[in-house]
Design a protein around this motif. Structure first.
Motif, PDB file in Angstrom:
ATOM      1  N   PRO A  38       1.025  -1.292  -0.414  1.00  0.00           N
ATOM      2  CA  PRO A  38       0.111   0.192  -0.016  1.00  0.00           C
ATOM      3  C   PRO A  38       0.642   1.456  -0.200  1.00  0.00           C
ATOM      4  O   PRO A  38       0.130   2.306   0.067  1.00  0.00           O
ATOM      5  CB  PRO A  38      -0.367   0.229   0.607  1.00  0.00           C
ATOM      6  N   MET A  39       2.422   1.307   0.528  1.00  0.00           N
ATOM      7  CA  MET A  39       2.862   2.185   0.419  1.00  0.00           C
ATOM      8  C   MET A  39       3.741   3.065  -1.074  1.00  0.00           C
ATOM      9  O   MET A  39       4.233   3.577  -1.354  1.00  0.00           O
ATOM     10  CB  MET A  39       4.025   1.550   1.023  1.00  0.00           C
ATOM     11  N   TYR A  40       3.159   1.771  -2.582  1.00  0.00           N
ATOM     12  CA  TYR A  40       3.973   2.504  -3.296  1.00  0.00           C
ATOM     13  C   TYR A  40       3.138   3.649  -3.602  1.00  0.00           C
ATOM     14  O   TYR A  40       1.523   4.216  -3.810  1.00  0.00           O
ATOM     15  CB  TYR A  40       3.354   0.960  -4.564  1.00  0.00           C
ATOM     16  N   ILE A  69      -5.374   5.698   1.761  1.00  0.00           N
ATOM     17  CA  ILE A  69      -6.826   5.305   2.279  1.00  0.00           C
ATOM     18  C   ILE A  69      -7.607   4.338   1.762  1.00  0.00           C
ATOM     19  O   ILE A  69      -7.363   3.286   1.973  1.00  0.00           O
ATOM     20  CB  ILE A  69      -7.743   6.614   2.543  1.00  0.00           C
ATOM     21  N   ASN A  70      -7.665   4.127   0.270  1.00  0.00           N
ATOM     22  CA  ASN A  70      -7.936   2.676  -0.296  1.00  0.00           C
ATOM     23  C   ASN A  70      -7.458   2.075  -0.742  1.00  0.00           C
ATOM     24  O   ASN A  70      -7.205   0.785  -0.744  1.00  0.00           O
ATOM     25  CB  ASN A  70      -8.168   3.894  -2.053  1.00  0.00           C
ATOM     26  N   ALA A  71      -5.392   2.084  -0.767  1.00  0.00           N
ATOM     27  CA  ALA A  71      -4.848   0.736  -0.806  1.00  0.00           C
ATOM     28  C   ALA A  71      -5.415   0.308   0.264  1.00  0.00           C
ATOM     29  O   ALA A  71      -4.891  -0.864   0.373  1.00  0.00           O
ATOM     30  CB  ALA A  71      -3.309   1.564  -0.846  1.00  0.00           C
ATOM     31  N   ASN A  72      -5.876   0.696   1.671  1.00  0.00           N
ATOM     32  CA  ASN A  72      -5.815  -0.182   2.972  1.00  0.00           C
ATOM     33  C   ASN A  72      -7.245  -0.542   3.246  1.00  0.00           C
ATOM     34  O   ASN A  72      -7.334  -1.237   4.365  1.00  0.00           O
ATOM     35  CB  ASN A  72      -5.443   0.986   4.152  1.00  0.00           C
ATOM     36  N   PRO A 224      -3.216  -3.649  -9.962  1.00  0.00           N
ATOM     37  CA  PRO A 224      -3.460  -3.330  -8.423  1.00  0.00           C
ATOM     38  C   PRO A 224      -2.330  -4.311  -7.926  1.00  0.00           C
ATOM     39  O   PRO A 224      -2.259  -4.380  -6.294  1.00  0.00           O
ATOM     40  CB  PRO A 224      -4.722  -4.477  -9.086  1.00  0.00           C
ATOM     41  N   ALA A 225      -1.811  -4.751  -8.768  1.00  0.00           N
ATOM     42  CA  ALA A 225      -0.653  -5.495  -7.579  1.00  0.00           C
ATOM     43  C   ALA A 225       0.592  -5.287  -6.859  1.00  0.00           C
ATOM     44  O   ALA A 225       1.835  -5.304  -6.074  1.00  0.00           O
ATOM     45  CB  ALA A 225       0.205  -7.030  -9.177  1.00  0.00           C
ATOM     46  N   LEU A 226       0.544  -3.376  -7.662  1.00  0.00           N
ATOM     47  CA  LEU A 226       1.900  -3.528  -7.678  1.00  0.00           C
ATOM     48  C   LEU A 226       1.223  -2.426  -5.716  1.00  0.00           C
ATOM     49  O   LEU A 226       1.990  -1.831  -5.036  1.00  0.00           O
ATOM     50  CB  LEU A 226       1.719  -1.854  -8.235  1.00  0.00           C
ATOM     51  N   TYR A 227      -0.187  -1.744  -5.678  1.00  0.00           N
ATOM     52  CA  TYR A 227      -0.681  -1.861  -4.117  1.00  0.00           C
ATOM     53  C   TYR A 227      -1.621  -2.899  -3.444  1.00  0.00           C
ATOM     54  O   TYR A 227      -1.654  -2.553  -2.624  1.00  0.00           O
ATOM     55  CB  TYR A 227      -2.286  -0.648  -4.262  1.00  0.00           C
TER      56      TYR A 227
END
Length: 297
Positions: A38-40, A69-72, A224-227
Protein backbone atom coordinates in the motif's frame (compact mmCIF):
# COMPACT_ATOMS: atom_id res chain seq x y z
CA UNK A 1 30.69 -27.19 12.22
CA UNK A 2 27.45 -27.64 10.26
CA UNK A 3 25.88 -24.85 12.31
CA UNK A 4 28.74 -22.49 11.44
CA UNK A 5 28.42 -23.33 7.72
CA UNK A 6 24.68 -22.63 7.82
CA UNK A 7 25.31 -19.35 9.60
CA UNK A 8 27.95 -18.31 7.06
CA UNK A 9 25.58 -19.18 4.17
CA UNK A 10 22.81 -17.11 5.70
CA UNK A 11 25.13 -14.13 6.20
CA UNK A 12 26.29 -14.38 2.58
CA UNK A 13 22.68 -14.34 1.34
CA UNK A 14 21.94 -11.26 3.45
CA UNK A 15 25.12 -9.56 2.24
CA UNK A 16 24.39 -10.25 -1.44
CA UNK A 17 20.77 -9.11 -1.02
CA UNK A 18 21.98 -5.91 0.60
CA UNK A 19 24.40 -5.26 -2.24
CA UNK A 20 21.63 -5.79 -4.81
CA UNK A 21 19.18 -3.47 -3.05
CA UNK A 22 21.57 -0.77 -1.99
CA UNK A 23 23.37 -0.91 -5.30
CA UNK A 24 20.23 0.62 -6.76
CA UNK A 25 20.15 4.35 -6.26
CA UNK A 26 17.62 6.73 -4.75
CA UNK A 27 14.07 6.65 -6.03
CA UNK A 28 14.49 3.31 -7.83
CA UNK A 29 15.50 1.62 -4.57
CA UNK A 30 12.42 2.99 -2.78
CA UNK A 31 10.21 2.02 -5.71
CA UNK A 32 11.42 -1.60 -5.68
CA UNK A 33 10.99 -1.87 -1.90
CA UNK A 34 7.44 -0.53 -2.03
CA UNK A 35 6.09 -2.29 -5.12
CA UNK A 36 3.32 -4.68 -4.14
CA UNK A 37 2.48 -2.77 -0.95
CA UNK A 38 0.00 0.00 0.00
CA UNK A 39 3.04 2.33 0.25
CA UNK A 40 3.68 2.37 -3.51
CA UNK A 41 3.58 5.85 -5.06
CA UNK A 42 3.58 6.41 -8.86
CA UNK A 43 6.13 8.63 -10.57
CA UNK A 44 3.43 10.41 -12.63
CA UNK A 45 -0.37 10.47 -12.89
CA UNK A 46 -2.88 12.11 -15.18
CA UNK A 47 -6.61 12.49 -15.53
CA UNK A 48 -7.93 12.24 -19.09
CA UNK A 49 -4.45 13.05 -20.39
CA UNK A 50 -4.08 16.11 -18.14
CA UNK A 51 -1.02 15.59 -15.86
CA UNK A 52 -1.28 16.20 -12.13
CA UNK A 53 1.56 18.51 -10.99
CA UNK A 54 3.16 16.18 -8.43
CA UNK A 55 6.09 18.57 -8.07
CA UNK A 56 3.78 20.78 -5.96
CA UNK A 57 4.04 19.52 -2.39
CA UNK A 58 0.37 19.78 -1.42
CA UNK A 59 -0.70 18.07 -4.66
CA UNK A 60 1.66 15.17 -4.01
CA UNK A 61 0.51 14.85 -0.39
CA UNK A 62 -3.18 14.97 -1.31
CA UNK A 63 -2.70 12.14 -3.79
CA UNK A 64 -0.65 10.22 -1.25
CA UNK A 65 -3.51 10.50 1.24
CA UNK A 66 -6.07 9.03 -1.16
CA UNK A 67 -3.74 6.27 -2.34
CA UNK A 68 -3.00 5.19 1.22
CA UNK A 69 -6.66 5.27 2.24
CA UNK A 70 -7.91 3.26 -0.73
CA UNK A 71 -4.97 0.83 -0.77
CA UNK A 72 -5.77 0.00 2.85
CA UNK A 73 -9.54 -0.39 2.36
CA UNK A 74 -8.90 -4.00 1.45
CA UNK A 75 -12.41 -5.48 1.17
CA UNK A 76 -13.99 -2.37 -0.38
CA UNK A 77 -11.28 -1.96 -3.01
CA UNK A 78 -11.27 -5.67 -3.91
CA UNK A 79 -15.04 -5.59 -4.39
CA UNK A 80 -14.77 -2.51 -6.61
CA UNK A 81 -12.16 -4.21 -8.80
CA UNK A 82 -14.33 -7.31 -9.08
CA UNK A 83 -17.46 -5.31 -9.98
CA UNK A 84 -15.59 -3.23 -12.56
CA UNK A 85 -15.10 -6.31 -14.72
CA UNK A 86 -18.89 -6.53 -15.08
CA UNK A 87 -19.85 -2.86 -15.35
CA UNK A 88 -16.96 -1.11 -17.13
CA UNK A 89 -17.80 -2.89 -20.43
CA UNK A 90 -21.19 -1.16 -20.26
CA UNK A 91 -19.88 2.28 -19.26
CA UNK A 92 -16.81 2.48 -21.52
CA UNK A 93 -18.51 2.41 -24.95
CA UNK A 94 -21.08 5.01 -23.86
CA UNK A 95 -18.31 7.38 -22.79
CA UNK A 96 -16.50 6.77 -26.08
CA UNK A 97 -19.61 7.32 -28.20
CA UNK A 98 -20.17 10.67 -26.48
CA UNK A 99 -16.55 11.83 -26.78
CA UNK A 100 -15.98 11.68 -23.03
CA UNK A 101 -12.57 10.34 -21.90
CA UNK A 102 -12.42 6.79 -20.59
CA UNK A 103 -11.05 7.98 -17.24
CA UNK A 104 -14.53 9.19 -16.27
CA UNK A 105 -15.50 5.60 -15.52
CA UNK A 106 -13.50 6.07 -12.32
CA UNK A 107 -15.76 8.99 -11.42
CA UNK A 108 -18.66 6.53 -11.21
CA UNK A 109 -16.47 4.38 -8.95
CA UNK A 110 -15.95 7.08 -6.34
CA UNK A 111 -19.58 8.21 -6.59
CA UNK A 112 -21.09 4.82 -5.82
CA UNK A 113 -18.49 2.02 -5.60
CA UNK A 114 -20.30 0.71 -8.71
CA UNK A 115 -23.52 0.05 -6.82
CA UNK A 116 -27.03 1.49 -6.97
CA UNK A 117 -26.69 3.36 -3.70
CA UNK A 118 -28.70 6.23 -2.21
CA UNK A 119 -26.88 9.17 -0.63
CA UNK A 120 -28.12 10.96 2.52
CA UNK A 121 -29.25 13.84 0.27
CA UNK A 122 -31.30 11.51 -1.96
CA UNK A 123 -28.95 11.13 -4.94
CA UNK A 124 -29.24 7.67 -6.48
CA UNK A 125 -27.58 5.22 -8.81
CA UNK A 126 -24.05 4.68 -10.10
CA UNK A 127 -23.78 8.35 -11.10
CA UNK A 128 -25.64 9.77 -8.07
CA UNK A 129 -28.23 12.03 -9.68
CA UNK A 130 -30.70 14.07 -7.65
CA UNK A 131 -34.34 13.77 -8.89
CA UNK A 132 -34.62 17.22 -10.51
CA UNK A 133 -31.21 16.99 -12.16
CA UNK A 134 -32.07 13.55 -13.51
CA UNK A 135 -35.30 14.85 -15.06
CA UNK A 136 -33.44 17.81 -16.57
CA UNK A 137 -31.08 15.32 -18.22
CA UNK A 138 -33.94 13.34 -19.75
CA UNK A 139 -34.47 10.56 -17.23
CA UNK A 140 -37.85 9.38 -15.97
CA UNK A 141 -38.14 9.54 -12.19
CA UNK A 142 -41.33 8.54 -10.37
CA UNK A 143 -42.68 5.87 -8.01
CA UNK A 144 -42.79 3.18 -10.70
CA UNK A 145 -39.76 4.01 -12.84
CA UNK A 146 -36.50 5.60 -11.73
CA UNK A 147 -33.97 5.72 -14.54
CA UNK A 148 -31.24 6.92 -12.21
CA UNK A 149 -30.89 3.17 -11.60
CA UNK A 150 -30.65 2.49 -15.35
CA UNK A 151 -26.92 2.24 -15.98
CA UNK A 152 -26.96 3.01 -19.70
CA UNK A 153 -29.36 5.96 -19.43
CA UNK A 154 -27.70 7.45 -16.37
CA UNK A 155 -24.29 7.15 -18.05
CA UNK A 156 -25.66 9.00 -21.08
CA UNK A 157 -26.98 11.72 -18.74
CA UNK A 158 -23.61 11.98 -16.99
CA UNK A 159 -21.94 12.42 -20.39
CA UNK A 160 -24.24 15.34 -21.21
CA UNK A 161 -23.29 17.04 -17.96
CA UNK A 162 -19.56 16.44 -18.38
CA UNK A 163 -19.51 17.73 -21.95
CA UNK A 164 -21.25 20.92 -20.83
CA UNK A 165 -18.82 21.31 -17.94
CA UNK A 166 -15.80 20.81 -20.22
CA UNK A 167 -17.17 23.46 -22.59
CA UNK A 168 -17.52 25.88 -19.69
CA UNK A 169 -14.25 25.28 -17.82
CA UNK A 170 -11.92 24.18 -20.60
CA UNK A 171 -10.46 21.09 -18.94
CA UNK A 172 -11.64 17.59 -18.12
CA UNK A 173 -10.14 17.83 -14.64
CA UNK A 174 -12.31 20.85 -13.89
CA UNK A 175 -15.32 19.10 -15.43
CA UNK A 176 -14.77 16.23 -12.99
CA UNK A 177 -14.43 18.61 -10.04
CA UNK A 178 -17.66 20.35 -11.01
CA UNK A 179 -19.50 17.03 -10.85
CA UNK A 180 -18.97 17.29 -7.11
CA UNK A 181 -18.83 21.04 -6.50
CA UNK A 182 -21.37 22.12 -9.14
CA UNK A 183 -20.72 24.38 -12.11
CA UNK A 184 -21.93 27.53 -10.36
CA UNK A 185 -19.99 26.77 -7.19
CA UNK A 186 -16.78 26.14 -9.08
CA UNK A 187 -17.37 29.25 -11.19
CA UNK A 188 -17.63 31.38 -8.04
CA UNK A 189 -14.34 30.00 -6.66
CA UNK A 190 -12.60 30.80 -9.96
CA UNK A 191 -13.94 34.35 -9.90
CA UNK A 192 -12.92 34.88 -6.27
CA UNK A 193 -9.44 33.38 -6.49
CA UNK A 194 -8.47 34.47 -10.02
CA UNK A 195 -7.16 31.01 -10.99
CA UNK A 196 -8.83 28.43 -13.18
CA UNK A 197 -6.71 25.30 -12.60
CA UNK A 198 -8.16 22.69 -10.23
CA UNK A 199 -4.80 22.15 -8.56
CA UNK A 200 -4.49 25.88 -7.79
CA UNK A 201 -7.96 26.39 -6.33
CA UNK A 202 -8.85 26.43 -2.65
CA UNK A 203 -12.07 24.39 -2.44
CA UNK A 204 -14.25 22.69 0.15
CA UNK A 205 -12.67 19.58 1.64
CA UNK A 206 -14.90 17.23 -0.35
CA UNK A 207 -14.28 18.89 -3.71
CA UNK A 208 -10.56 19.38 -3.04
CA UNK A 209 -10.28 15.62 -2.45
CA UNK A 210 -12.58 14.62 -5.29
CA UNK A 211 -10.22 14.44 -8.28
CA UNK A 212 -7.49 12.92 -6.11
CA UNK A 213 -9.86 10.13 -5.13
CA UNK A 214 -10.49 9.51 -8.84
CA UNK A 215 -6.75 9.48 -9.54
CA UNK A 216 -6.09 7.10 -6.65
CA UNK A 217 -8.75 4.59 -7.71
CA UNK A 218 -7.57 4.80 -11.31
CA UNK A 219 -3.99 3.99 -10.29
CA UNK A 220 -4.98 1.14 -7.98
CA UNK A 221 -7.51 -0.41 -10.36
CA UNK A 222 -5.13 -0.26 -13.34
CA UNK A 223 -2.19 -1.63 -11.33
CA UNK A 224 -3.66 -3.60 -8.40
CA UNK A 225 -0.58 -5.77 -7.86
CA UNK A 226 1.60 -2.69 -7.30
CA UNK A 227 -0.57 -1.84 -4.30
CA UNK A 228 -0.71 -5.33 -2.84
CA UNK A 229 -3.93 -6.57 -4.45
CA UNK A 230 -3.29 -9.97 -6.01
CA UNK A 231 -6.58 -10.61 -7.81
CA UNK A 232 -6.88 -13.52 -10.23
CA UNK A 233 -9.03 -13.37 -13.39
CA UNK A 234 -11.39 -15.95 -11.90
CA UNK A 235 -11.98 -13.64 -8.92
CA UNK A 236 -13.59 -11.00 -11.15
CA UNK A 237 -17.38 -10.85 -11.52
CA UNK A 238 -18.27 -12.02 -15.03
CA UNK A 239 -20.39 -10.14 -17.53
CA UNK A 240 -23.82 -11.79 -17.64
CA UNK A 241 -25.23 -11.84 -21.19
CA UNK A 242 -28.75 -10.47 -21.57
CA UNK A 243 -31.38 -9.86 -24.21
CA UNK A 244 -33.72 -6.87 -24.39
CA UNK A 245 -37.46 -7.41 -24.41
CA UNK A 246 -39.39 -4.37 -25.65
CA UNK A 247 -42.56 -3.50 -23.74
CA UNK A 248 -45.01 -0.75 -24.77
CA UNK A 249 -48.00 -1.65 -22.62
CA UNK A 250 -48.92 -1.93 -18.95
CA UNK A 251 -47.53 -4.86 -16.96
CA UNK A 252 -49.78 -5.32 -13.94
CA UNK A 253 -47.76 -8.23 -12.56
CA UNK A 254 -43.99 -8.18 -12.91
CA UNK A 255 -43.73 -11.55 -11.17
CA UNK A 256 -45.86 -13.13 -13.88
CA UNK A 257 -43.88 -11.31 -16.57
CA UNK A 258 -40.60 -12.59 -15.12
CA UNK A 259 -41.90 -16.15 -15.07
CA UNK A 260 -43.01 -15.84 -18.68
CA UNK A 261 -39.37 -15.03 -19.50
CA UNK A 262 -38.02 -18.04 -17.63
CA UNK A 263 -36.73 -16.16 -14.56
CA UNK A 264 -38.13 -15.04 -11.22
CA UNK A 265 -39.02 -11.61 -9.82
CA UNK A 266 -35.73 -11.28 -7.92
CA UNK A 267 -33.64 -11.83 -11.05
CA UNK A 268 -35.82 -9.42 -13.02
CA UNK A 269 -35.19 -6.68 -10.44
CA UNK A 270 -31.45 -7.38 -10.26
CA UNK A 271 -31.11 -6.74 -14.00
CA UNK A 272 -33.69 -3.92 -14.12
CA UNK A 273 -33.31 -1.96 -10.88
CA UNK A 274 -35.04 1.02 -12.51
CA UNK A 275 -38.34 -0.87 -12.13
CA UNK A 276 -39.32 0.38 -8.68
CA UNK A 277 -42.65 -1.39 -8.10
CA UNK A 278 -44.32 -4.75 -8.65
CA UNK A 279 -46.05 -3.38 -11.73
CA UNK A 280 -45.32 -1.10 -14.67
CA UNK A 281 -48.20 1.19 -15.59
CA UNK A 282 -47.84 2.53 -19.12
CA UNK A 283 -50.98 4.36 -20.33
CA UNK A 284 -48.91 6.46 -22.78
CA UNK A 285 -47.56 3.34 -24.55
CA UNK A 286 -43.97 4.38 -23.95
CA UNK A 287 -41.38 1.87 -25.17
CA UNK A 288 -39.26 0.31 -22.43
CA UNK A 289 -36.50 -2.24 -22.86
CA UNK A 290 -36.34 -4.85 -20.11
CA UNK A 291 -33.17 -6.92 -19.72
CA UNK A 292 -33.53 -10.68 -19.44
CA UNK A 293 -30.38 -12.70 -18.56
CA UNK A 294 -29.47 -15.46 -20.97
CA UNK A 295 -27.27 -17.43 -18.57
CA UNK A 296 -26.02 -17.49 -15.02
CA UNK A 297 -29.29 -18.62 -13.42
Amino acid sequence: MKTNKALISTLLVILVSGILVFGISGDNKVKILREGTPMYFPTAVDFAGEPAPLQISDVRERLDRELLINANLDATTVLIIRRANRYFPIIEPILAQNGVPDDFKYLSVIESNLMNVTSPSGAKGFWQFMPDTARERGMEVNELVDERYHLEKSTEAACKYLLAAKARFGSWTMAAASYNGGMSGLGKRIEEQKVSNYYDLGLTDETSRYVFRILALKEIMKNPALYGFNILPEDLYPVIPTKNVEVDSTLNDLTGFAQSQGINYKILKIHNPWLRDKKLLNPSKKKYEIKIPLSGY
